[in-house]
Design an enzyme around this catalytic site. Structure first.
Site, short mmCIF file in Angstrom:
data_model
loop_
_atom_site.label_atom_id
_atom_site.label_comp_id
_atom_site.label_asym_id
_atom_site.label_seq_id
_atom_site.Cartn_x
_atom_site.Cartn_y
_atom_site.Cartn_z
N LYS A 79 17.49 -0.06 4.38
CA LYS A 79 16.16 0.56 4.47
C LYS A 79 16.16 1.51 5.65
O LYS A 79 16.97 1.36 6.57
CB LYS A 79 15.08 -0.52 4.68
CG LYS A 79 13.73 -0.12 4.15
CD LYS A 79 13.63 -0.28 2.64
CE LYS A 79 12.25 0.07 2.13
NZ LYS A 79 12.06 -0.36 0.74
P1 NAD Z 1 2.72 5.11 -1.11
O1 NAD Z 1 2.81 5.73 0.25
O2 NAD Z 1 2.90 5.97 -2.29
O3 NAD Z 1 1.31 4.35 -1.28
C1 NAD Z 1 0.84 3.40 -0.37
C2 NAD Z 1 -0.60 3.08 -0.74
O4 NAD Z 1 -1.06 2.02 0.10
C3 NAD Z 1 -1.56 4.25 -0.51
O5 NAD Z 1 -2.55 4.25 -1.52
C4 NAD Z 1 -2.17 3.92 0.84
O6 NAD Z 1 -3.45 4.54 1.02
C5 NAD Z 1 -2.28 2.42 0.73
N1 NAD Z 1 -2.39 1.75 2.01
C6 NAD Z 1 -1.71 2.00 3.15
N2 NAD Z 1 -2.11 1.19 4.14
C7 NAD Z 1 -3.07 0.38 3.58
C8 NAD Z 1 -3.86 -0.68 4.09
N3 NAD Z 1 -3.79 -1.06 5.36
N4 NAD Z 1 -4.72 -1.29 3.24
C9 NAD Z 1 -4.80 -0.90 1.95
N5 NAD Z 1 -4.09 0.10 1.42
C10 NAD Z 1 -3.23 0.73 2.24
O7 NAD Z 1 3.78 3.91 -1.09
P2 NAD Z 1 4.43 3.18 -2.36
O8 NAD Z 1 5.74 3.82 -2.63
O9 NAD Z 1 3.42 3.05 -3.42
O10 NAD Z 1 4.76 1.74 -1.73
C11 NAD Z 1 3.79 0.69 -1.67
C12 NAD Z 1 4.52 -0.63 -1.45
O11 NAD Z 1 5.44 -0.86 -2.52
C13 NAD Z 1 5.35 -0.72 -0.18
O12 NAD Z 1 5.35 -2.06 0.29
C14 NAD Z 1 6.75 -0.38 -0.65
O13 NAD Z 1 7.77 -0.89 0.21
C15 NAD Z 1 6.74 -1.06 -2.01
N6 NAD Z 1 7.73 -0.57 -2.96
C16 NAD Z 1 7.78 0.76 -3.31
C17 NAD Z 1 8.71 1.17 -4.25
C18 NAD Z 1 8.79 2.60 -4.74
O14 NAD Z 1 9.55 2.85 -5.68
N7 NAD Z 1 8.03 3.54 -4.21
C19 NAD Z 1 9.59 0.25 -4.83
C20 NAD Z 1 9.50 -1.10 -4.47
C21 NAD Z 1 8.56 -1.49 -3.54
#
Ligand code: NAD
Length: 430
Positions: A120
Site C-alpha cells: 500500500k
Molecule cells: P473515494 O476517495 O473514492 O471515496 C471515499 C468516500 O468516503 C467519499 O465519498 C468521501 O466523501 C467519504 N468519506 C471520507 N471520509 C469520510 C468520513 N469521515 N465519514 C464518512 N464518509 C467519508 O475512495 P474509495 O476508493 O471509494 O475507497 C473507500 C474505501 O474502500 C477505502 O477504505 C478503501 O481503502 C476501500 N477500497 C477501495 C478500493 C478501490 O478499488 N477503490 C478497493 C478495495 C477497498
C-alpha cells in the site's frame, strides 16, 4: 452464536479497543495464527512488512512557493507474487495506517487466490485544496521517489481513497518516461485508453453487491426489496449503491464525508449519482432527509455497507448497530473489539479482505491483459470476477460454518495459511 463459541473462535486473544489500524491488523493476525497453530517463527515473519520506505519530496505550488510532502510505500509480503495495493492521498494517513492496509492486501490477494502479495502507499496531503497541476506534480514526484520499489514484476499500485484513473495514468507515464518505453502493467485502475481494463472502475462496488447477495441468500433475506445503508459515496460506495439498486434492493441511506441522505422508501440512486457527478456533493439532492454519518450507521436495515474509511464501527456504537448483515466495503471499518460485540449480537459480518476484493481481482485481470497486450470484453471481466468472488465466499462461509467461526477469522484462516504455506515452501533465504 454464544459467547463461549466466540471465545473459542478467537482463541482467547485479549482484545483492547484501538483505532491504530496496524495494531488491529496484528490482532486479527494473532487470532488466525492461534487458530491455525501457526509456527511462532512464521507468525513473527508475517507480523512485519518486508519493505517500507518514507519519502519527503518538494512540489512547486501554483502560488510560486515550494512545499515538502511526505509519502509512504509499504510492501508487506511477496511470498505469493509481486505486491499489489492502492495509493491513498489523505491529510490523515501515516505509516501505521499504510502498514495495516498493506497487510490486509496480502490476506485479500491470498483469500481470492490471485498470485500477488500485499502493498500500500499513501501521501499526506489534502487533494481537495490542490489544483490539477499541483496534484499532477505531486503524483509524478511521488512516483519517481517510490520507483525504486514499483514495477510490473515487483509492486503494482492502484487507486484508493482520493486517487483515481487519472492519478494512475500520471504514475504510468512517469514510470514509462524513466524506462524509455511504455509500461502499462506498472499500475492498474488506469483509463481504458492506455491499457486499463473494462470493468475495473466498477469492480470493487460490483463485487460488494455480489458478496452481499451471497450473504443475504445464506441469511434467508431476499435481495429484492432488502433495505441497504451505505457510508461513503466515492468509487466503492457509489458503484455499490448502483449495483444494489440494479439488483432490486432498496438503498435507504447514503453519505459522504460531509453527511448523508435518508429516505425509508428508497433513494433514487441514478438521480443521486448524477447529482454527485454534477455538484460534487449529495446535499443538493432533494429526495431524502439529511442525516449525520453517526446516525446513518445506526439505522435499522438489512445490509449496512461501510465504504469510507477505518474505525467507523467501534465499541462506541457497535451496541447500537441495527443491521442484520454488514458488508465491509472500506478497509478496516470495524475495530476488533467491535467485531466481538457484533458477533455476540448475531450480526453477520463479511470482512473487508473478502467483501471488497473485487477491485484487486479485476486489477489482476488488468495486469494480465497488459502483460499479454490482449484485452477482454467487459462481460468476460465481470463473469470471471463474479466466479472468483463467489468461490472465495463459499470457501470462507464453509470454514465459518464447519468450525463455528466468525467470517473474518475463517477468511484469515484461508489467507494466512496460503501465505504461510508459500513462504514455508520457498524457505528462508539464504
Ligand atoms: P473515494 O476517495 O473514492 O471515496 C471515499 C468516500 O468516503 C467519499 O465519498 C468521501 O466523501 C467519504 N468519506 C471520507 N471520509 C469520510 C468520513 N469521515 N465519514 C464518512 N464518509 C467519508 O475512495 P474509495 O476508493 O471509494 O475507497 C473507500 C474505501 O474502500 C477505502 O477504505 C478503501 O481503502 C476501500 N477500497 C477501495 C478500493 C478501490 O478499488 N477503490 C478497493 C478495495 C477497498
Amino acid at each position: 452464536m454464544t459467547v463461549s463459541t466466540l471465545e473459542r473462535s478467537h482463541r482467547r486473544v485479549a482484545v483492547r479497543e484501538s483505532t491504530n489500524p496496524y495494531e488491529n491488523a496484528l490482532h486479527q493476525l494473532e487470532i488466525a495464527a492461534r487458530h491455525l497453530e501457526l509456527d511462532p517463527g512464521m507468525h513473527e515473519i508475517l507480523k512485519y512488512p518486508q519493505r517500507e520506505i518514507t519519502v519527503h519530496f518538494p512540489v512547486k505550488l501554483d502560488n510560486g512557493t515550494t512545499r515538502i510532502f511526505t509519502g509512504y510505500r509499504v510492501q508487506h509480503n511477496l511470498a505469493r507474487g509481486p505486491s499489489k495495493g492502492g495509493i491513498r492521498y489523505s491529510p490523515k494517513t501515516d505509516l501505521d495506517e499504510v502498514r495495516a492496509l498493506a497487510m490486509w492486501m496480502t490476506w485479500k490477494s491470498a483469500i481470492v487466490n490471485i498470485p500477488f502479495g500485499g502493498a500500500k502507499g499513501g501521501v499526506l496531503c489534502d487533494p481537495k485544496v490542490m489544483s490539477m497541476g499541483e496534484l499532477e506534480r505531486l503524483t509524478r514526484r511521488y512516483a519517481t521517489e517510490i520507483s525504486i520499489l514499483i514495477g510490473p514484476e515487483t509492486d503494482i499500485p492502484a487507486p484508493d481513497v482520493n486517487t483515481n484513473p487519472q492519478v494512475m495514468a500520471w504514475i504510468m507515464d512517469t514510470y514509462s518516461m524513466h524506462r524509455g518505453s511504455t509500461v502499462p502493467a506498472v499500475v492498474t485502475g488506469k483509463p481504458v485508453s492506455i491499457g486499463g481494463s473494462e470493468g475495473r472502475v466498477e469492480a470493487t462496488g460490483r463485487g460488494i453487491a455480489i458478496i452481499a447477495s451471497e450473504a443475504a441468500n445464506q441469511m434467508g433475506i431476499p435481495m429484492a426489496g432488502a433495505s441497504v445503508v451505505i457510508q461513503g459515496f466515492g468509487n466503492v460506495g457509489s458503484i455499490a449503491a448502483r449495483s444494489f439498486y440494479e439488483r432490486g434492493a432498496k438503498v435507504i441511506a447514503v453519505s459522504d464525508a460531509i453527511g448523508g441522505l435518508w429516505n425509508p422508501n428508497g433513494l433514487d440512486i441514478p438521480a443521486l449519482l448524477e447529482c454527485s457527478h454534477r455538484d460534487g456533493t449529495l446535499t443538493t439532492h432533494k429526495g431524502g432527509e439529511p442525516i449525520t454519518n453517526e446516525e446513518l450507521l445506526e439505522l435499522p436495515c438489512d445490509i449496512l455497507v461501510p465504504a469510507a474509511i477505518e474505525n467507523q464501527i467501534t465499541t462506541a456504537n457497535a451496541h447500537r448497530i441495527q443491521a442484520r448483515i454488514i458488508i465491509e466495503g472500506a478497509n478496516g471499518p470495524t475495530t476488533p473489539a467491535a467485531d466481538r460485540i457484533l458477533y455476540d449480537r448475531g450480526i453477520f459480518l463479511v470482512p473487508d479482505v473478502l467483501a471488497n476484493a473485487g477491485g484487486v481481482v479485476v486489477s489482476y485481470f488488468e495486469w494480465v491483459q497488459d502483460l499479454q497486450s490482449f484485452f477482454w470484453e467487459e462481460a468476460e471481466v465481470n463473469k470471471r470476477m463474479e466466479q472468483m468472488m463467489v468461490r472465495a465466499y463459499k470457501s470462507v462461509a464453509d470454514i465459518a460454518l464447519r468450525k463455528e467461526l466468525d467470517m473474518r477469522t475463517a477468511a484469515y484462516m484461508i489467507g494466512v495459511k496460503r501465505v504461510a504455506d508459500a513462504a514455508t515452501t520457498r524457505g528462508i533465504y539464504p
